[in-house]
Design a protein around this motif. Structure first.
Motif, mmCIF file in Angstrom:
data_model
loop_
_atom_site.group_PDB
_atom_site.id
_atom_site.type_symbol
_atom_site.label_atom_id
_atom_site.label_comp_id
_atom_site.label_asym_id
_atom_site.label_seq_id
_atom_site.Cartn_x
_atom_site.Cartn_y
_atom_site.Cartn_z
ATOM 1 N N GLY A 169 0.818 -1.215 0.000
ATOM 2 C CA GLY A 169 0.000 0.000 0.000
ATOM 3 C C GLY A 169 0.847 1.259 0.000
ATOM 4 O O GLY A 169 0.635 2.164 -0.819
ATOM 5 N N PHE A 170 1.831 1.315 0.901
ATOM 6 C CA PHE A 170 2.681 2.504 0.953
ATOM 7 C C PHE A 170 3.646 2.565 -0.224
ATOM 8 O O PHE A 170 4.061 3.658 -0.634
ATOM 9 C CB PHE A 170 3.431 2.566 2.288
ATOM 10 C CG PHE A 170 2.578 3.061 3.418
ATOM 11 C CD1 PHE A 170 2.086 4.362 3.426
ATOM 12 C CD2 PHE A 170 2.234 2.214 4.464
ATOM 13 C CE1 PHE A 170 1.285 4.822 4.451
ATOM 14 C CE2 PHE A 170 1.418 2.663 5.504
ATOM 15 C CZ PHE A 170 0.950 3.975 5.499
ATOM 16 N N SER A 171 4.006 1.417 -0.778
ATOM 17 C CA SER A 171 4.843 1.409 -1.982
ATOM 18 C C SER A 171 4.092 2.059 -3.145
ATOM 19 O O SER A 171 4.654 2.894 -3.882
ATOM 20 C CB SER A 171 5.234 -0.030 -2.359
ATOM 21 O OG SER A 171 6.047 -0.609 -1.366
ATOM 22 N N MET A 172 2.816 1.711 -3.291
ATOM 23 C CA MET A 172 2.011 2.295 -4.355
ATOM 24 C C MET A 172 1.701 3.758 -4.070
ATOM 25 O O MET A 172 1.617 4.579 -4.986
ATOM 26 C CB MET A 172 0.726 1.491 -4.546
ATOM 27 C CG MET A 172 0.963 0.062 -4.967
ATOM 28 S SD MET A 172 -0.487 -0.776 -5.628
ATOM 29 C CE MET A 172 -0.532 -0.144 -7.289
ATOM 30 N N PHE A 173 1.539 4.082 -2.774
ATOM 31 C CA PHE A 173 1.324 5.469 -2.378
ATOM 32 C C PHE A 173 2.543 6.308 -2.778
ATOM 33 O O PHE A 173 2.408 7.442 -3.272
ATOM 34 C CB PHE A 173 1.121 5.550 -0.860
ATOM 35 C CG PHE A 173 0.133 6.589 -0.426
ATOM 36 C CD1 PHE A 173 0.037 7.816 -1.079
ATOM 37 C CD2 PHE A 173 -0.697 6.367 0.658
ATOM 38 C CE1 PHE A 173 -0.866 8.788 -0.672
ATOM 39 C CE2 PHE A 173 -1.615 7.328 1.075
ATOM 40 C CZ PHE A 173 -1.692 8.541 0.413
ATOM 41 N N PRO A 209 -5.495 1.811 -5.765
ATOM 42 C CA PRO A 209 -5.078 0.505 -5.221
ATOM 43 C C PRO A 209 -4.353 0.645 -3.879
ATOM 44 O O PRO A 209 -4.484 -0.217 -3.008
ATOM 45 C CB PRO A 209 -4.147 -0.044 -6.310
ATOM 46 C CG PRO A 209 -4.614 0.609 -7.559
ATOM 47 C CD PRO A 209 -5.008 1.994 -7.144
ATOM 48 N N SER A 210 -3.593 1.744 -3.713
ATOM 49 C CA SER A 210 -2.887 1.939 -2.436
ATOM 50 C C SER A 210 -3.883 2.088 -1.295
ATOM 51 O O SER A 210 -3.658 1.570 -0.197
ATOM 52 C CB SER A 210 -1.976 3.178 -2.509
ATOM 53 O OG SER A 210 -2.685 4.385 -2.335
ATOM 54 N N GLN A 211 -4.999 2.769 -1.559
ATOM 55 C CA GLN A 211 -6.000 2.958 -0.509
ATOM 56 C C GLN A 211 -6.736 1.655 -0.194
ATOM 57 O O GLN A 211 -7.058 1.377 0.965
ATOM 58 C CB GLN A 211 -7.000 4.042 -0.922
ATOM 59 C CG GLN A 211 -6.373 5.413 -1.079
ATOM 60 C CD GLN A 211 -5.549 5.818 0.122
ATOM 61 O OE1 GLN A 211 -6.067 5.977 1.226
ATOM 62 N NE2 GLN A 211 -4.249 5.980 -0.072
ATOM 63 N N VAL A 212 -6.979 0.852 -1.208
ATOM 64 C CA VAL A 212 -7.600 -0.463 -0.990
ATOM 65 C C VAL A 212 -6.682 -1.317 -0.119
ATOM 66 O O VAL A 212 -7.124 -1.963 0.841
ATOM 67 C CB VAL A 212 -7.886 -1.167 -2.334
ATOM 68 C CG1 VAL A 212 -8.351 -2.604 -2.086
ATOM 69 C CG2 VAL A 212 -8.942 -0.406 -3.134
ATOM 70 N N LEU A 213 -5.397 -1.307 -0.442
ATOM 71 C CA LEU A 213 -4.425 -2.101 0.319
ATOM 72 C C LEU A 213 -4.305 -1.588 1.754
ATOM 73 O O LEU A 213 -4.333 -2.368 2.708
ATOM 74 C CB LEU A 213 -3.064 -2.062 -0.370
ATOM 75 C CG LEU A 213 -2.951 -2.874 -1.659
ATOM 76 C CD1 LEU A 213 -1.733 -2.448 -2.471
ATOM 77 C CD2 LEU A 213 -2.885 -4.370 -1.350
#
Length: 227
Positions: A169-173, A209-213
């Motif tokens: 999640g934070f990687s995508m953020f 997707p980051s928020q979903v994760l």
């Protein structure tokens, strides 16, 4: 990745269908009709749904709930004005609450640091056109710190689905905000302006997707698991 897919298969199908529908919906609209106002509404709906998911499933994780509520508010403010300083400040608070839950800060420390961040925001406004850079630096500090904390959590508990969600999640953020920075620098002509559209598209392709994760990264049990 197999662990992540296995975890999401265990989540209620209704939530999964909603997430996929919203993601595919705004990605498609962003390609064929990027100026359509409905694209923004669908994006905000996606973040709102993630916030609702956290409230419903992780009510006891107050810091996670607070982080998502603030994230949703920040997105609304930035949808109205994409250079809103108060919107950026709200995002900083959202990242801070993620930081507080990952770092397991005590209540007193959370209160003191929240006041300190608020004071920093007020003082930074005296810097005029440099305010956004001062706020951006603090935001980047918390985002990178959260990514590092998530990595440490995942490394110490590789079988934890929540730790895995936090790390991805934070990687995508981080990827999202890299694109946001690219869009900003394109807008002020430091980077080619033609690249702004691509940065804007990719930012949301990573962000939702980051928020979903992250909505599945609570360190506390969900209501379903508690039963």
């Amino acid at each position: 990745m197999k662990q992540l897919l296995a975890y999401f298969k265990s989540i209620d199908k209704i939530w999964r269908v909603i997430w996929v529908f919203i993601f595919c919906g705004f990605i498609t609209l962003d390609i064929v009709a990027p100026t359509f106002f409905g694209v923004t509404l669908l994006k905000l709906l996606g973040v709102g749904i993630c916030t609702l998911y956290v409230i419903v499933n992780f009510t006891s994780d107050r810091l996670l709930v607070m982080a998502f509520v603030l994230t949703f508010i920040a997105d609304i403010l930035l949808a109205i004005n994409n250079v809103s300083l108060f919107g950026l400040f709200t995002f900083i608070l959202a990242q801070f609450f993620h930081f507080a839950r990952l770092k397991k800060l005590e209540k007193r420390s959370i209160i003191i640091l929240t006041v300190a961040i608020s004071a920093y925001f007020i003082i930074s406004n005296l810097a005029g056109k440099f305010t956004i850079y001062l706020l951006g630096a603090v935001y980047a500090f918390f985002l990178i710190s959260n990514l590092i904390l998530a990595l440490k959590w995942h490394s110490s508990k590789p079988k934890s689905d929540q730790a895995l969600c936090a790390f991805y999640g934070f990687s995508m953020f981080f990827c999202c905000d890299f694109c946001v920075a690219g869009s900003f620098f394109s807008a002020i002509s430091i980077l080619p302006h033609i690249a702004k559209r691509a940065f804007d598209f990719l930012a949301w392709a990573f962000y939702f997707p980051s928020q979903v994760l992250l909505s599945n990264s609570s360190k506390k049990l969900s209501k379903k698991a508690e039963l």
